[in-house]
Design an enzyme around this catalytic site. Sequence first.
Site, PDB file in Angstrom:
ATOM      1  N   ASP A  78       0.817  -1.212   0.000  1.00  0.00           N
ATOM      2  CA  ASP A  78       0.000   0.000   0.000  1.00  0.00           C
ATOM      3  C   ASP A  78       0.853   1.265   0.000  1.00  0.00           C
ATOM      4  O   ASP A  78       1.992   1.256   0.458  1.00  0.00           O
ATOM      5  CB  ASP A  78      -0.842   0.067   1.291  1.00  0.00           C
ATOM      6  CG  ASP A  78      -2.074  -0.799   1.217  1.00  0.00           C
ATOM      7  OD1 ASP A  78      -2.189  -1.593   0.277  1.00  0.00           O
ATOM      8  OD2 ASP A  78      -2.918  -0.666   2.120  1.00  0.00           O
ATOM      9  N   ASP A  79       0.221   2.345  -0.439  1.00  0.00           N
ATOM     10  CA  ASP A  79       0.691   3.731  -0.262  1.00  0.00           C
ATOM     11  C   ASP A  79       1.720   4.192  -1.295  1.00  0.00           C
ATOM     12  O   ASP A  79       2.185   5.320  -1.229  1.00  0.00           O
ATOM     13  CB  ASP A  79       1.242   3.999   1.147  1.00  0.00           C
ATOM     14  CG  ASP A  79       0.167   3.911   2.222  1.00  0.00           C
ATOM     15  OD1 ASP A  79      -0.971   3.511   1.877  1.00  0.00           O
ATOM     16  OD2 ASP A  79       0.448   4.231   3.380  1.00  0.00           O
ATOM     17  N   HIS A  85       3.609  -2.185   3.266  1.00  0.00           N
ATOM     18  CA  HIS A  85       3.624  -0.810   2.738  1.00  0.00           C
ATOM     19  C   HIS A  85       4.942  -0.509   2.028  1.00  0.00           C
ATOM     20  O   HIS A  85       6.013  -0.788   2.573  1.00  0.00           O
ATOM     21  CB  HIS A  85       3.427   0.204   3.870  1.00  0.00           C
ATOM     22  CG  HIS A  85       2.053   0.176   4.463  1.00  0.00           C
ATOM     23  ND1 HIS A  85       1.674  -0.766   5.391  1.00  0.00           N
ATOM     24  CD2 HIS A  85       0.966   0.962   4.234  1.00  0.00           C
ATOM     25  CE1 HIS A  85       0.397  -0.553   5.714  1.00  0.00           C
ATOM     26  NE2 HIS A  85      -0.045   0.491   5.032  1.00  0.00           N
TER      27      HIS A  85
HETATM   28 ZN   LIG Z   1      -2.594   3.224   3.160  1.00  0.00          ZN
END
Ligand SMILES: [Zn+2]
Length: 214
Positions: A10-11, A153
């Site tokens: 993610d991100d 992440h």
């Molecule tokens: Zn996130």
Amino acid sequence: MGKKIALTFDDGPSTVTTPKVLEKLKKYDIVASFFLIADNINDESEKIVKECIAHGCEICNHAKTHSHMQTFTADEVREEIEYTDRAIEKITGYKPRFFRPPYIDVSQTMYDTINLPFICGIHGEDWEDSILAKERAEMILSQACDGSIILMHDFTDNDETVKALDIVIPELLAQGYEFVNISDLFKDGGVEPTVHSGIVYSNIHDTEPREPLC
Ligand SMILES: [Zn+2]
């Protein structure tokens, strides 16, 4: 059929950390799925997304602004999702097939409005600076099972997660897991992911809805 598992990040995209993650995927010859924040996509970061796609990775939707969306109106929710769908489709040629809510904050409005399956995952609290690679890896490995989605992440400078991959990936390979994209995890497991159901999948076999915050 053998055990399957999906690694997800993610991100991103991050021009700093996403290339390091892709290097690990190449090292072990496996694929992963990336949930992008549309506001992180620019001419420079788009290049690394294309490299991930060329390696066989899947690109998914993590909203435009990475907000706590549970207070958003239906129109605001739609704007976050559709903007990100368009930004991703421009790069990949396909609409994202999965959505991960930022902070896993969910509302009934989000469940009603978003036409994609919601994804969470098993994780090692890899957003906490104080938790180092070994501990992140151990937390993930203690939860991993057939059909699991692993949530990590690739935001800039998350190097402990890059290091954790050198523990998590070889261990799961040794246990006989095959790493696949999220779409293939559901398809190979014979599960049609539901939409508007309130289920936020950490494993493809999850059936319990997650209580919305509002
Ligand atoms: Zn996130």
